[in-house]
Design a protein around this motif. Structure first.
Motif, mmCIF file in Angstrom:
data_model
loop_
_atom_site.group_PDB
_atom_site.id
_atom_site.type_symbol
_atom_site.label_atom_id
_atom_site.label_comp_id
_atom_site.label_asym_id
_atom_site.label_seq_id
_atom_site.Cartn_x
_atom_site.Cartn_y
_atom_site.Cartn_z
ATOM 1 N N TRP A 223 0.830 -1.199 0.000
ATOM 2 C CA TRP A 223 0.000 0.000 0.000
ATOM 3 C C TRP A 223 0.871 1.258 0.000
ATOM 4 O O TRP A 223 1.916 1.306 0.626
ATOM 5 N N MET A 224 0.421 2.286 -0.735
ATOM 6 C CA MET A 224 1.114 3.565 -0.761
ATOM 7 C C MET A 224 0.146 4.657 -0.323
ATOM 8 O O MET A 224 -0.962 4.758 -0.862
ATOM 9 N N ASP A 225 0.540 5.465 0.657
ATOM 10 C CA ASP A 225 -0.315 6.535 1.159
ATOM 11 C C ASP A 225 -0.205 7.769 0.275
ATOM 12 O O ASP A 225 0.809 8.001 -0.391
ATOM 13 N N GLY A 226 -1.253 8.580 0.321
ATOM 14 C CA GLY A 226 -1.264 9.824 -0.440
ATOM 15 C C GLY A 226 -2.639 10.108 -0.999
ATOM 16 O O GLY A 226 -3.547 9.268 -0.935
ATOM 17 N N ASN A 227 -2.811 11.299 -1.537
ATOM 18 C CA ASN A 227 -4.088 11.724 -2.101
ATOM 19 C C ASN A 227 -3.935 12.053 -3.576
ATOM 20 O O ASN A 227 -2.914 12.608 -4.000
ATOM 21 N N GLU A 228 -4.965 11.730 -4.337
ATOM 22 C CA GLU A 228 -4.966 12.085 -5.759
ATOM 23 C C GLU A 228 -5.149 13.589 -5.883
ATOM 24 O O GLU A 228 -6.090 14.155 -5.327
ATOM 25 N N PRO A 229 -4.268 14.274 -6.600
ATOM 26 C CA PRO A 229 -4.401 15.725 -6.735
ATOM 27 C C PRO A 229 -5.547 16.102 -7.661
ATOM 28 O O PRO A 229 -5.998 15.306 -8.481
ATOM 29 N N THR A 230 -6.031 17.325 -7.535
ATOM 30 C CA THR A 230 -7.067 17.871 -8.398
ATOM 31 C C THR A 230 -6.433 18.861 -9.375
ATOM 32 O O THR A 230 -5.250 19.205 -9.245
ATOM 33 N N PRO A 231 -7.191 19.350 -10.364
ATOM 34 C CA PRO A 231 -6.626 20.353 -11.270
ATOM 35 C C PRO A 231 -6.169 21.634 -10.580
ATOM 36 O O PRO A 231 -5.480 22.451 -11.185
ATOM 37 N N ASP A 232 -6.564 21.823 -9.322
ATOM 38 C CA ASP A 232 -6.121 23.002 -8.571
ATOM 39 C C ASP A 232 -4.815 22.762 -7.836
ATOM 40 O O ASP A 232 -4.424 23.539 -6.959
ATOM 41 N N ILE A 233 -4.130 21.677 -8.173
ATOM 42 C CA ILE A 233 -2.867 21.314 -7.535
ATOM 43 C C ILE A 233 -1.850 22.454 -7.631
ATOM 44 O O ILE A 233 -1.828 23.215 -8.609
ATOM 45 N N ASP A 234 -1.036 22.580 -6.612
ATOM 46 C CA ASP A 234 0.060 23.539 -6.639
ATOM 47 C C ASP A 234 0.977 23.195 -7.817
ATOM 48 O O ASP A 234 1.429 22.063 -7.948
ATOM 49 N N LEU B 30 11.070 2.901 -22.952
ATOM 50 C CA LEU B 30 10.069 2.448 -21.996
ATOM 51 C C LEU B 30 9.654 3.614 -21.097
ATOM 52 O O LEU B 30 10.501 4.216 -20.431
ATOM 53 N N ILE B 31 8.345 3.919 -21.076
ATOM 54 C CA ILE B 31 7.828 5.036 -20.284
ATOM 55 C C ILE B 31 6.612 4.575 -19.479
ATOM 56 O O ILE B 31 6.056 3.507 -19.703
ATOM 57 N N HIS B 32 6.170 5.415 -18.555
ATOM 58 C CA HIS B 32 4.970 5.132 -17.775
ATOM 59 C C HIS B 32 3.739 5.154 -18.669
ATOM 60 O O HIS B 32 2.863 4.288 -18.579
ATOM 61 N N ALA B 33 3.618 6.175 -19.504
ATOM 62 C CA ALA B 33 2.591 6.308 -20.550
ATOM 63 C C ALA B 33 1.226 6.751 -20.031
ATOM 64 O O ALA B 33 0.314 6.956 -20.843
ATOM 65 N N ASP B 34 1.054 6.913 -18.726
ATOM 66 C CA ASP B 34 -0.238 7.384 -18.216
ATOM 67 C C ASP B 34 -0.030 8.231 -16.963
ATOM 68 O O ASP B 34 -0.777 8.111 -15.997
ATOM 69 N N LEU B 35 0.987 9.092 -17.010
ATOM 70 C CA LEU B 35 1.350 9.897 -15.836
ATOM 71 C C LEU B 35 0.441 11.114 -15.706
ATOM 72 O O LEU B 35 0.880 12.257 -15.783
ATOM 73 N N ARG B 36 -0.848 10.866 -15.486
ATOM 74 C CA ARG B 36 -1.817 11.942 -15.288
ATOM 75 C C ARG B 36 -2.115 12.103 -13.803
ATOM 76 O O ARG B 36 -1.632 11.339 -12.969
ATOM 77 N N LEU B 37 -2.920 13.120 -13.482
ATOM 78 C CA LEU B 37 -3.169 13.442 -12.085
ATOM 79 C C LEU B 37 -3.731 12.260 -11.307
ATOM 80 O O LEU B 37 -3.386 12.041 -10.144
ATOM 81 N N ALA B 38 -4.600 11.478 -11.955
ATOM 82 C CA ALA B 38 -5.246 10.359 -11.267
ATOM 83 C C ALA B 38 -4.259 9.272 -10.870
ATOM 84 O O ALA B 38 -4.581 8.423 -10.037
ATOM 85 N N ASN B 39 -3.075 9.274 -11.460
ATOM 86 C CA ASN B 39 -2.080 8.244 -11.163
ATOM 87 C C ASN B 39 -0.925 8.778 -10.326
ATOM 88 O O ASN B 39 0.182 8.238 -10.355
#
Length: 327
Positions: A108-119, A203-212
């Motif tokens: 398990w990894m702790d943390g919160n998914e950021p929103t578009p208002d992210i710093d 080789l890349i992550h390919a889906d490095l969006r806010l939800a991930n």
């Protein structure tokens, strides 16, 4: 099949392959994959991922896990696969209609998914992390049998698109098809000129969006390598803007990402020049995805004008106005 009772049945079947006592699964999300949080009486916590049937093969998933192990060994904060009784990290479960479903458990990894208002400073950290991922990719010797999907025009927006066909999206007009087709012809030409030398493509992550992303204080952790594959390294920045390409903060996000990346990875003018093409290609790929997921809450949350806004972005790209101030 997304019936919760059936999914819990599959989760318990997967958990029987791990040396855990009194493991209690809790359904967290049903998206492309199904995620359960797993708690034990000893206070341990894990994430169990049930893969969507028919998307990744067992060798592809094992290749993802091999990269994660190598990234973790290098000191990067990425999901850590957990082996079962047999020492293997991949479980294969019988499914409905004769289809099997693969399952993997992670620490398990702790943390919160950021929103578009992210710093925007979080994008600088993301750029720095992405540069470290890319540096590892460029120098890592992939094990024998390593296989992952390639994210190139043919598989993103072309005839072999893995997320659906953009021209079949509900409500697509003839004018819209002509605009996107013209746009993609120019994108394909630019990418062909940019080429696939190893310093640009790997080789890349390919889906490095806010939800991930998981943000905890000053830490930004990368999760969900399910779509990692072979593509242009700068594709990871295009993916970071997913679903928010026309957000007013995009110029700041991109600027901070590039600053963060430059602290650990090389960037050339050619890399900056190709970004608009990669961003618009990703947006069109996501448009196709909305067509195959049009009944989901995630697509509904994008709003009724999302397709029209996509066409507006295509117009902006054709006119040289998309990310014109980068670099």
């Amino acid at each position: 099949m997304t019936d919760p009772a059936f999914l819990y049945q599959q989760a318990h079947a997967a958990l029987s392959g791990y040396p855990l006592r009194d493991a209690r699964p809790t359904l967290v999300s049903i998206s492309e994959n199904v995620i359960f949080r797993v708690d034990t009486t000893g206070g341990e916590r894990y994430a169990l991922r049930l893969h969507r049937p028919g998307y990744h093969t067992a060798p592809e998933i094992c290749s993802e896990l091999a990269w994660l192990d190598a990234l973790h060994a290098s000191g990067l904060e990425v999901p850590l696969p957990v082996p079962g009784h047999d020492g293997q990290c991949l479980r294969t479960l019988p499914g409905d209609n004769g289809m099997t479903r693969h399952a993997v458990m992670f620490a398990w990894m702790d943390g919160n998914e950021p929103t578009p208002d992210i710093d925007p400073a979080a994008f600088a950290r993301l750029g720095h992390i992405t540069a470290r991922l890319h540096d590892h990719s460029r120098h890592w010797t992939r094990p024998d049998g390593f296989v992952r999907k390639a994210w190139v025009p043919a598989t993103m927006t072309g005839p072999h698109a893995l997320w659906g066909q953009w021209d079949s999206v509900p409500g697509m007009t003839g004018a819209g098809r002509d605009l996107i087709a013209h746009c993609l012809r120019q994108v394909d030409a630019q990418l062909a000129d940019y080429g696939t030398p190893p310093h640009r493509f790997g080789l890349i992550h390919a889906d490095l969006r806010l939800a991930n992303l998981l943000v905890s204080g000053t830490h930004t952790r990368v999760i969900d390598f399910d779509d990692c594959g072979l593509s242009w390294f700068m594709q990871d920045l295009a993916a970071a803007l997913s679903f928010h390409e026309d957000h007013p903060h995009v110029p700041r996000w991109v600027d901070h990402w590039l600053r963060g990346y430059a602290t650990s990875g090389p960037l050339t003018q050619a890399d900056l020049d190709i970004l608009p093409a990669l961003v618009i290609q990703r947006r069109i790929q996501l448009l196709a995805w909305t067509g195959t997921h049009h009944d989901t809450q995630q697509v509904h949350s994008l709003g009724p004008d999302w397709s029209d806004r996509t066409l507006g972005l295509c117009q902006a790209w054709m006119q040289g106005r998309l990310l014109r101030h980068i670099g």
